[in-house]
Design a protein around this motif. Sequence first.
Motif, short mmCIF file in Angstrom:
data_model
loop_
_atom_site.label_atom_id
_atom_site.label_comp_id
_atom_site.label_asym_id
_atom_site.label_seq_id
_atom_site.Cartn_x
_atom_site.Cartn_y
_atom_site.Cartn_z
N ILE A 1 9.38 14.82 27.89
CA ILE A 1 10.18 14.01 26.87
C ILE A 1 9.47 12.55 27.33
O ILE A 1 9.43 11.81 28.54
CB ILE A 1 11.38 13.97 27.13
N HIS B 1 19.07 7.19 24.87
CA HIS B 1 17.94 7.82 25.05
C HIS B 1 17.58 9.05 24.87
O HIS B 1 18.48 9.98 25.07
CB HIS B 1 17.13 7.23 26.59
N PRO B 2 16.52 9.70 24.25
CA PRO B 2 16.39 11.17 24.15
C PRO B 2 16.31 11.96 25.56
O PRO B 2 15.59 11.17 26.51
CB PRO B 2 14.76 11.28 23.51
#
Length: 250
Positions: free
Chosen positions: A184, A119-120
């Motif tokens: 994010i 995941h970012p």
Amino acid sequence: MRSRAGLAAAFLGPRQLRQRFALERTGAIESHISASPNPAQLTAGLWRKAQEGGVSIVKDIEVTDMRSLEGANVVAASKGEIVQATHVVFCTGYEFLDTVANQGHRIVSTWALATRPHHPRPKWLTDYVVWEGSDPYLYFRSTPDGRVIVGGEDEDSATSFQDPLKLSAKSRTLRKKLSALLNIPIEDPDYQWAAAFGTTTDGLPMIGAVRASTRSMQLWAMAETASPSARLRPPGPGRRALRLPLSLPK
């Protein structure tokens, strides 16, 4: 206090936090000693070490009572077994016998989720576990396969974690808070869960003699303790930790 305990620490101002972590907070304490163990592996390792020292491990037995009699402790089990010992140490997590219960302890409900792998996330999160000591608090970390695990949103209830509607709502709240902190977007989780969690009135572990006996000890410690700050802690020993205040810069 940290220096007296041998924990090297340094204060970071808001500019340093912004430059190094892109976090908007008024300051932080960075320390150099931390660890985040796998609880199952750690427990198994402690058991093996105890066995090497001659300790017998017995399973499928429930201790129901303990009394101090004539300089020794007598422990009763659910199937009628009686064990006498000079010293007894209770390491029972959040469950207590009435004879060793502490009024400063209570059970609350807590929630957590895990994203998909890779995941970012910020690069620095690989080496840190984050704790934001708000009320309710927020904590998060990354895993070796790149998942982001985030949790918190505790409620002062021993049963709220059983509500499936709250699980969905708390998951949305955790994602929203983490997205705002890291800037994010946090995607829908692969996993989400809830559980009972033990806490104390002062947020500290309970270690010491049991009032009902001079020959028994009680050991109880939380995985994390809430405080009016946030901590970033690395997932292994020898890395660094960061304690952040709650307030945003004005």
